[in-house]
Motif scaffolding. Structure first.
Motif, PDB file in Angstrom:
ATOM      1  N   ALA A   1     -12.325  -1.804  24.346  1.00 56.80           N
ATOM      2  CA  ALA A   1     -13.060  -2.033  25.603  1.00 56.80           C
ATOM      3  C   ALA A   1     -14.503  -1.579  25.512  1.00 56.80           C
ATOM      4  O   ALA A   1     -15.127  -1.288  26.530  1.00 56.80           O
TER       5      ALA A   1
ATOM      6  N   PHE B   1     -13.478  -4.603  21.017  1.00 58.77           N
ATOM      7  CA  PHE B   1     -13.116  -5.309  22.252  1.00 58.77           C
ATOM      8  C   PHE B   1     -11.940  -6.226  21.958  1.00 58.77           C
ATOM      9  O   PHE B   1     -11.563  -6.423  20.792  1.00 58.77           O
TER      10      PHE B   1
ATOM     11  N   THR C   1     -13.185   3.828  32.177  1.00 62.85           N
ATOM     12  CA  THR C   1     -13.610   2.738  31.295  1.00 62.85           C
ATOM     13  C   THR C   1     -15.120   2.529  31.412  1.00 62.85           C
ATOM     14  O   THR C   1     -15.719   2.809  32.451  1.00 62.85           O
TER      15      THR C   1
END
Length: 239
Positions: A30, A36, A149
């Motif tokens: 992330a 990712f 996040t």
């Protein structure tokens, strides 16, 4: 004789297969461009390409595992995977709990991003939990708001929950570029940490040595710099 030769061949193949150590590579999935999840649902990015090459050079079979950032070190020490390769900066505090390979990116800039050029960097600053950026904000005297996040830190700035976000400039740059002027860099860049390295359990000295050697060969032959430029651009710090 033919039967004996066949038997010996099977034994040799079995021995070779058993020697191919399987290593679970833990990442967040992330934090582009470091790591990712792509449209196929697979781990992608700089660290996926780097990790696969390191495993090849170290003659290891590697599997990729994703985990939340705020539990990434506890899951390593608990044995849920064997390495951390997740944009983790090398720091003295972390080195008390886990061990690091040599760095595979040089120390790079962290930066502030806000919706206005006159943002107050001594007010409310967003950062991802457990990062060196969060630690830095806490030391500046600004009010730190932490999020699990990196995407949540950006959202906090967009919705006015924070005056600015502080994070790796490599992570922020494409977000700023794609914002159409809604987001901008403010203040001065800050150099933090000793570069990014792989984290391993302190007891896994042999495995750390294998990855250390592989990183060293990539530095020596220039392929690491090629990867850095591919994912972070021609102006990025290199070895």
């Amino acid at each position: 004789m033919k039967k004996l030769a066949l038997t010996l061949g099977v034994l040799a193949l079995t021995a070779t297969a058993s020697m191919a150590q399987t290593v679970r590579m833990g990442t967040e999935g992330a934090y582009p461009p470091f790591n990712f999840i792509n449209d196929k649902g697979e781990v992608d990015g700089f660290e996926r390409e780097l990790g696969d090459e390191l495993c090849k050079r170290a003659e290891l079979t590697c599997e990729w595992v994703t985990t939340d950032w705020d539990s990434i070190i506890p899951n390593l020490t608990a044995g849920n995977y064997d390495t951390i390769i997740a944009g983790m900066s090398i720091t003295e505090e972390r080195a008390k709990v886990i061990s690091f390979t040599q760095n595979y990116t040089p120390p790079a800039a962290s930066a502030y991003v806000a919706t206005a050029g006159d943002a107050n960097l001594n007010a409310v600053i967003a950062a991802q939990t457990g990062t060196i950026q969060a630690g830095h904000v806490a030391e500046t005297g600004a009010t730190l708001v932490e999020f699990a996040t990196p995407d949540e830190t950006i959202a906090a700035v967009r919705n006015g929950e924070a005056d600015a976000v502080f994070a790796d400039k490599d992570f922020l740059a494409p977000i700023v570029a794609e914002s159409g002027g809604a987001l901008m860099f403010v203040g001065e860049d800050v150099l933090l940490g000793g570069g990014v390295g792989m984290g391993l359990r302190q007891s896994d000295t042999e495995l750390r040595g294998k990855f250390d050697a592989a990183i060293g060969t990539m530095k020596a032959d220039g392929t690491l710099n090629v990867l850095i430029e591919k994912w972070f651009g021609p102006e990025s710090p290199k070895f």
